[in-house]
Design a protein around this motif. Structure first.
Motif, short mmCIF file in Angstrom:
data_model
loop_
_atom_site.label_atom_id
_atom_site.label_comp_id
_atom_site.label_asym_id
_atom_site.label_seq_id
_atom_site.Cartn_x
_atom_site.Cartn_y
_atom_site.Cartn_z
N LEU A 70 0.83 -1.21 0.00
CA LEU A 70 0.00 0.00 0.00
C LEU A 70 0.86 1.26 0.00
O LEU A 70 0.53 2.25 -0.64
N SER A 71 1.98 1.22 0.71
CA SER A 71 2.84 2.40 0.76
C SER A 71 3.49 2.69 -0.59
O SER A 71 3.84 3.82 -0.88
N SER A 72 3.65 1.65 -1.40
CA SER A 72 4.27 1.87 -2.71
C SER A 72 3.28 2.33 -3.77
O SER A 72 3.67 2.70 -4.86
N LEU A 73 1.98 2.32 -3.45
CA LEU A 73 0.98 2.81 -4.40
C LEU A 73 1.01 4.32 -4.45
O LEU A 73 1.13 4.99 -3.44
N ARG A 74 0.86 4.83 -5.63
CA ARG A 74 0.89 6.27 -5.82
C ARG A 74 -0.45 6.90 -5.46
O ARG A 74 -1.50 6.44 -5.90
N THR A 75 -0.41 7.94 -4.67
CA THR A 75 -1.61 8.72 -4.36
C THR A 75 -1.39 10.12 -4.92
O THR A 75 -0.44 10.34 -5.66
N GLY A 76 -2.22 11.04 -4.57
CA GLY A 76 -2.08 12.40 -5.08
C GLY A 76 -0.80 13.09 -4.60
O GLY A 76 -0.26 13.95 -5.26
N ARG A 77 -0.32 12.70 -3.43
CA ARG A 77 0.90 13.30 -2.88
C ARG A 77 2.10 12.44 -3.26
O ARG A 77 2.00 11.22 -3.35
N PRO A 78 3.26 13.08 -3.44
CA PRO A 78 4.44 12.27 -3.72
C PRO A 78 4.87 11.48 -2.48
O PRO A 78 4.70 11.94 -1.36
N SER A 79 5.40 10.32 -2.72
CA SER A 79 5.92 9.49 -1.64
C SER A 79 7.19 8.81 -2.13
O SER A 79 7.22 8.30 -3.26
N THR A 80 8.20 8.80 -1.30
CA THR A 80 9.45 8.16 -1.71
C THR A 80 9.28 6.65 -1.84
O THR A 80 10.04 6.00 -2.55
N ALA A 81 8.26 6.09 -1.19
CA ALA A 81 8.04 4.64 -1.26
C ALA A 81 7.73 4.19 -2.69
O ALA A 81 7.96 3.03 -3.04
N VAL A 82 7.24 5.09 -3.52
CA VAL A 82 6.92 4.75 -4.91
C VAL A 82 8.16 4.29 -5.66
O VAL A 82 8.09 3.40 -6.50
N ILE A 83 9.32 4.86 -5.35
CA ILE A 83 10.52 4.54 -6.11
C ILE A 83 11.61 3.83 -5.31
O ILE A 83 12.55 3.30 -5.88
N GLU A 84 11.51 3.83 -3.99
CA GLU A 84 12.59 3.28 -3.18
C GLU A 84 12.92 1.82 -3.47
O GLU A 84 14.05 1.40 -3.31
N ASN A 85 11.94 1.05 -3.90
CA ASN A 85 12.19 -0.38 -4.12
C ASN A 85 12.48 -0.73 -5.58
O ASN A 85 12.56 -1.89 -5.94
N ILE A 86 12.65 0.29 -6.42
CA ILE A 86 13.03 0.03 -7.81
C ILE A 86 14.46 -0.50 -7.83
O ILE A 86 15.35 0.04 -7.17
N GLU A 124 18.22 6.53 -13.85
CA GLU A 124 17.17 7.05 -14.73
C GLU A 124 16.56 5.93 -15.57
O GLU A 124 15.33 5.82 -15.69
N LYS A 125 17.40 5.07 -16.13
CA LYS A 125 16.91 3.95 -16.94
C LYS A 125 16.06 3.00 -16.09
O LYS A 125 15.04 2.49 -16.55
N ALA A 126 16.49 2.74 -14.86
CA ALA A 126 15.74 1.84 -13.97
C ALA A 126 14.35 2.41 -13.67
O ALA A 126 13.37 1.67 -13.63
N ILE A 127 14.27 3.72 -13.47
CA ILE A 127 12.97 4.35 -13.19
C ILE A 127 12.07 4.26 -14.41
O ILE A 127 10.88 3.93 -14.30
N LEU A 128 12.63 4.53 -15.59
CA LEU A 128 11.84 4.42 -16.82
C LEU A 128 11.35 2.98 -17.03
O LEU A 128 10.21 2.75 -17.42
N LYS A 129 12.23 2.02 -16.77
CA LYS A 129 11.90 0.61 -16.95
C LYS A 129 10.82 0.17 -15.95
O LYS A 129 10.00 -0.69 -16.27
N ALA A 130 10.81 0.76 -14.75
CA ALA A 130 9.84 0.38 -13.72
C ALA A 130 8.43 0.82 -14.08
O ALA A 130 7.45 0.32 -13.51
N ASP A 131 8.29 1.75 -15.02
CA ASP A 131 6.99 2.19 -15.51
C ASP A 131 6.06 2.60 -14.37
O ASP A 131 4.99 2.03 -14.18
N ILE A 132 6.49 3.62 -13.62
CA ILE A 132 5.69 4.10 -12.49
C ILE A 132 4.70 5.18 -12.90
O ILE A 132 3.99 5.74 -12.07
N GLY A 133 4.68 5.51 -14.18
CA GLY A 133 3.74 6.50 -14.67
C GLY A 133 4.24 7.92 -14.54
O GLY A 133 3.48 8.87 -14.71
N MET A 134 5.51 8.09 -14.24
CA MET A 134 6.11 9.42 -14.11
C MET A 134 7.47 9.40 -14.81
O MET A 134 8.16 8.39 -14.78
N THR A 135 7.84 10.52 -15.40
CA THR A 135 9.09 10.59 -16.15
C THR A 135 10.17 11.29 -15.33
O THR A 135 9.96 12.40 -14.85
N PRO A 136 11.35 10.65 -15.19
CA PRO A 136 12.45 11.30 -14.46
C PRO A 136 13.12 12.37 -15.33
O PRO A 136 13.20 12.23 -16.54
#
Length: 186
Positions: free
Chosen positions: A25-41, A80-92
């Motif tokens: 649940l912490s890794s799910l994106r909500t309206g506010r930014p959270s570092t949990a979204v990317i920490e486990n990439i 940067e490549k890892a974030i793009l590959k993770a497809d989190i719906g946001m562009t670094p």
């Protein structure tokens, strides 16, 4: 008594299920930014696979930005490549020293989509808790068949197992409800 050891093991497994749910649940994106979204990439760095928070500092400089500051600037491209590959719906955005990710506000449709996925996730975790209960009940019935416990002890144990399961299911529902409320909040 063997029944208590089965209960202890079962409760421990249910607690681990709840911990996994909290992590997901912490890794799910909500309206506010959270570092949990990317920490486990996962990032391949120096011949090893590590998470982003092991190769960079992750922070929230403002209410709409996640900032990733690598400890070694040569790792910027890899991160940067890892974030793009993770497809989190946001562009670094790589500026040569750090990576910024602007978190756009969620649309109403996207919020509803996330809420549905949260409910699907919740059902998976409820099933995991129920499976643990089923395993516990099988062990209790086996003890009765082996004449280690009486029928009365089995019935009391089954009732207790149901009570424990209900408590964990209720906890899952509370966590899901809170996360849905957070997602739907504009």
């Amino acid at each position: 008594m063997q029944v208590q050891s089965f209960f202890s093991a079962s409760q421990e497994a249910m607690k681990k299920t709840i911990d996994r749910l909290k992590t997901e649940l912490s890794s799910l994106r909500t309206g506010r930014p959270s570092t949990a979204v990317i920490e486990n990439i996962k990032v391949e760095s120096y011949g090893a696979v590590m998470t982003i928070n092991q190769v960079a500092g992750v922070s929230l400089p403002d209410a709409k930005t996640i900032e990733i500051r690598p400890w070694d600037i040569s790792q910027l491209g890899v991160i940067e490549k890892a974030i793009l590959k993770a497809d989190i719906g946001m562009t670094p955005v790589n500026d040569g020293k750090l990576i910024r990710i602007n978190v756009p506000p969620l649309t109403e449709d996207r919020r509803k989509e996330i809420a549905k996925s949260i409910n699907r996730m919740a059902e998976d975790f409820r099933v995991a808790v129920r499976n643990e209960r089923r395993s516990l009940l099988e062990n209790i019935k086996k003890l009765e068949r082996d004449k280690t416990i009486t029928e009365d002890v089995r019935k009391k144990s089954e009732a207790e197992a149901q009570k424990i399961t209900d408590n964990f299911i209720k906890l899952i529902d509370e966590l899901i409800s809170a996360k849905e409320k957070e997602v739907m909040q504009v």
